[in-house]
Write a protein that holds these residues in place. Structure first.
Motif, PDB file in Angstrom:
ATOM      1  N   GLN A 223       0.877  -1.175   0.000  1.00 54.70           N
ATOM      2  CA  GLN A 223       0.000   0.000   0.000  1.00 54.70           C
ATOM      3  C   GLN A 223       0.906   1.215   0.000  1.00 54.70           C
ATOM      4  O   GLN A 223       1.675   1.424   0.931  1.00 54.70           O
ATOM      5  CB  GLN A 223      -0.873  -0.043   1.245  1.00 54.70           C
ATOM      6  N   ALA A 224       0.824   1.996  -1.074  1.00 56.21           N
ATOM      7  CA  ALA A 224       1.824   3.048  -1.258  1.00 56.21           C
ATOM      8  C   ALA A 224       1.310   4.445  -0.927  1.00 56.21           C
ATOM      9  O   ALA A 224       2.081   5.392  -0.865  1.00 56.21           O
ATOM     10  CB  ALA A 224       2.345   3.013  -2.691  1.00 56.21           C
ATOM     11  N   GLY A 225       0.003   4.576  -0.716  1.00 58.07           N
ATOM     12  CA  GLY A 225      -0.548   5.885  -0.383  1.00 58.07           C
ATOM     13  C   GLY A 225      -2.029   5.723  -0.092  1.00 58.07           C
ATOM     14  O   GLY A 225      -2.664   4.814  -0.626  1.00 58.07           O
ATOM     15  N   THR A 226      -2.570   6.584   0.769  1.00 54.66           N
ATOM     16  CA  THR A 226      -3.999   6.475   1.083  1.00 54.66           C
ATOM     17  C   THR A 226      -4.657   7.849   1.041  1.00 54.66           C
ATOM     18  O   THR A 226      -4.015   8.874   1.288  1.00 54.66           O
ATOM     19  CB  THR A 226      -4.234   5.879   2.493  1.00 54.66           C
ATOM     20  N   SER A 227      -5.943   7.837   0.742  1.00 54.99           N
ATOM     21  CA  SER A 227      -6.733   9.065   0.704  1.00 54.99           C
ATOM     22  C   SER A 227      -8.092   8.749   1.328  1.00 54.99           C
ATOM     23  O   SER A 227      -8.752   7.797   0.922  1.00 54.99           O
ATOM     24  CB  SER A 227      -6.872   9.522  -0.751  1.00 54.99           C
ATOM     25  N   HIS A 228      -8.454   9.532   2.347  1.00 55.85           N
ATOM     26  CA  HIS A 228      -9.664   9.220   3.117  1.00 55.85           C
ATOM     27  C   HIS A 228     -10.739  10.287   2.962  1.00 55.85           C
ATOM     28  O   HIS A 228     -10.445  11.477   3.064  1.00 55.85           O
ATOM     29  CB  HIS A 228      -9.343   9.116   4.613  1.00 55.85           C
ATOM     30  N   ASN A 229     -11.962   9.838   2.773  1.00 60.97           N
ATOM     31  CA  ASN A 229     -13.101  10.736   2.899  1.00 60.97           C
ATOM     32  C   ASN A 229     -13.585  10.606   4.340  1.00 60.97           C
ATOM     33  O   ASN A 229     -14.079   9.562   4.746  1.00 60.97           O
ATOM     34  CB  ASN A 229     -14.209  10.340   1.921  1.00 60.97           C
ATOM     35  N   LEU A 230     -13.402  11.680   5.129  1.00 60.51           N
ATOM     36  CA  LEU A 230     -13.717  11.607   6.564  1.00 60.51           C
ATOM     37  C   LEU A 230     -15.165  12.004   6.852  1.00 60.51           C
ATOM     38  O   LEU A 230     -15.586  11.956   8.008  1.00 60.51           O
ATOM     39  CB  LEU A 230     -12.778  12.528   7.346  1.00 60.51           C
ATOM     40  N   ALA A 231     -15.902  12.397   5.824  1.00 65.23           N
ATOM     41  CA  ALA A 231     -17.255  12.929   6.001  1.00 65.23           C
ATOM     42  C   ALA A 231     -17.225  13.991   7.111  1.00 65.23           C
ATOM     43  O   ALA A 231     -16.294  14.792   7.160  1.00 65.23           O
ATOM     44  CB  ALA A 231     -18.240  11.815   6.294  1.00 65.23           C
ATOM     45  N   SER A 232     -18.191  13.947   8.053  1.00 65.08           N
ATOM     46  CA  SER A 232     -18.186  14.949   9.132  1.00 65.08           C
ATOM     47  C   SER A 232     -17.786  14.329  10.462  1.00 65.08           C
ATOM     48  O   SER A 232     -18.060  14.894  11.525  1.00 65.08           O
ATOM     49  CB  SER A 232     -19.574  15.578   9.269  1.00 65.08           C
TER      50      SER A 232
END
Ligand SMILES: [Zn+2]
Length: 490
Positions: A223-232
């Protein structure tokens, strides 16, 4: 002569460690689980930073810096977040000669402390989107560590953004994933798949986590990178609110995204070989080494003079200047080392191009050129040298990517039954594309019985077409299934 590097075929893990240590990229430190990044390794990190920082700034984000220490109470505000990170946290309880009233956590990631500030800074929709990036170190207490890949302290960048809608946050999450994909493929020459993480693998506190996954030469996933949608989720915990155009107070929607020094480990395991480290030209610290052959005393001065002149001419030429990075040339005139020793040394260090210049070459107006990723030497007339070098640097970058991509594709298998899947993971390794019903029970069974995990639900459309008759490999029921990428991983 340098120590011997364990061949990859003999023991991949020892090979990796040998390359890291002997190429002087990193070393073990007196602090358990922490590494020292040596100048050769840090130069790679600086080049990663330089290139990625530009790309991040192009998306509108600005750099800032937040404290290393986070009040423990902050971490506890978001329930999933604390549950996920608490076991890995180092906590400061004593400072200035006495017990602290409030304990501080050494940041494992900065969502909480950054939100405490966002809550102060954001008032209205006019303050949004707010796009912040931080380059820093973080600490996550690890039991089993491996240089670059998993260390207790590591360096990274963490982006944190706030938006007025969930849709905008989702777009930002996906945009940053694309930034990482392009960066990995164009600069690190590391092919990746983008995808969505399963519920059990997502970031603690996120609505959704996306990642880029790459295949290493031992066919395991990284896993080389992550991007998160944290909502609220964090906004609610910290009351990060804004006054919307309709006059109502609302919680912001957020994202966070990061890549770390782990990329250097991935880079090594993607391109390096039994001779040592291989640096893609776009990331290399030194691109060309000139080794003058100085055995004949009466020719020495002439050869050295020519080497210096060559270095100057190469750098002045437009073919070289028009490359998208600055070329660095090193002339190794050290007379205490034999040329043969130097050849090995620069192969170990991963310098993309080596030029040898001896008395005969001088006579014939040529040099011997060796490219790090090819197993041959060629004589090049000095008249066409700069152009030849430029061509080699461009094609080496491309060839490394193509080679890694071919390797990945050759080791990616479609499996339609659990038996077939288990056999593939056991005997061949690599990535398996299989159908999964989204039930965590089936996911767990795969994990427990094969040590492989669902890496991602791939976003690329070629994976999405799934024939009616294809069922979840584990339960084989008629539940609607999706295709997932499964592999053993780092
Ligand atoms: Zn199932």
């Amino acid at each position: 002569m340098a120590e011997k590097i364990t061949p990859r075929a003999e023991n991949f893990s020892e090979w990796y460690q040998d390359v890291v240590l002997q190429a002087k990229l990193a070393d073990y430190s007196p602090v358990k689980g922490c590494m020292v990044i040596r100048p050769n390794g840090y130069a790679l990190w600086e080049n990663i930073q330089k290139e990625l920082d530009q790309r991040i700034k192009k998306t509108g984000a600005k750099n800032a810096y937040f404290p290393l220490l986070i009040p423990e109470s902050f971490l506890k505000k978001e329930a999933q977040h604390v549950e996920g990170f608490a076991p890995q946290c180092a906590v400061v309880t004593y400072a200035g000669g006495k017990e602290l009233e409030e304990k501080y956590v050494v940041r494992p990631t900065s969502e909480t402390i950054i939100n405490s500030m966002f809550a102060k800074w954001i008032q209205s929709y006019r303050d949004l989107p707010l796009l912040i990036n931080q380059w820093c170190n973080v600490m996550r207490w690890e039991m089993k560590t491996k240089l670059f890949l998993r260390t207790t302290e590591f360096l990274w960048q963490e982006g944190h953004t706030c938006h007025t809608s969930l849709e905008e946050a989702e777009n930002k999450t996906r945009q940053m994933l694309e930034v990482y994909k392009n960066f990995a493929e164009e600069i690190l020459a590391m092919p990746v798949w983008m995808g969505l993480k399963s519920e059990s693998e997502k970031f603690a506190g996120a609505l959704r986590t996306y990642s880029i996954e790459s295949m290493m030469q031992d066919k395991k996933a990284l896993q080389a990178g992550t991007s998160h949608n944290l909502a609220s989720n964090f906004a609610k915990a910290f009351d990060t609110m804004f006054l919307d155009q309709d006059g109502k107070q609302k919680h912001v929607y957020q994202t966070s995204w990061g890549v770390s020094t782990r990329l250097i480990g991935g880079l090594i395991m993607t391109h390096s070989d039994d001779k040592g480290f291989v640096a893609p030209p776009r990331l290399a610290e030194t691109h060309i080494v000139i080794v003058p052959i100085l055995a004949q005393a009466q020719m020495k001065d002439k050869i050295l003079e020519k080497a210096t002149e060559l270095s100057k001419t190469i750098l002045e030429r437009n073919e070289i200047k028009s490359l998208p990075y600055n070329i660095k040339i090193n002339i190794d005139a050290d007379e205490t080392k034999q040329p043969g020793w130097k050849f090995h040394e620069y192969e170990l260090l991963g310098v993309p191009i080596r030029l040898e210049l001896g008395p005969k070459d001088l006579e014939k107006n040529q040099v011997v050129l060796a490219r790090r990723d090819l197993d041959k030497k060629e004589f090049i007339s000095l008249d066409i040298l700069p152009q030849t070098i430029a061509n080699h640097l461009v094609s080496m970058q491309k060839d490394l990517f193509e080679k890694a991509k071919k390797f990945r594709d050759q080791n990616t298998f479609q499996t339609y039954s659990y038996t077939e899947f288990k056999q593939t993971i056991e005997t061949k390794g690599g990535f398996c594309l299989t159908a999964w019903c989204k039930d965590p029970v089936c996911e767990n069974k795969i994990k427990e019985e094969t040590k492989a995990t669902i890496r991602v639900l791939p976003l690329d459309s070629i994976f999405q077409e799934i024939p009616e008759k294809e069922k979840c490999i584990v339960c084989q029921t008629k539940k609607p299934a999706i295709r997932v990428l499964v592999a053993r991983s780092y």
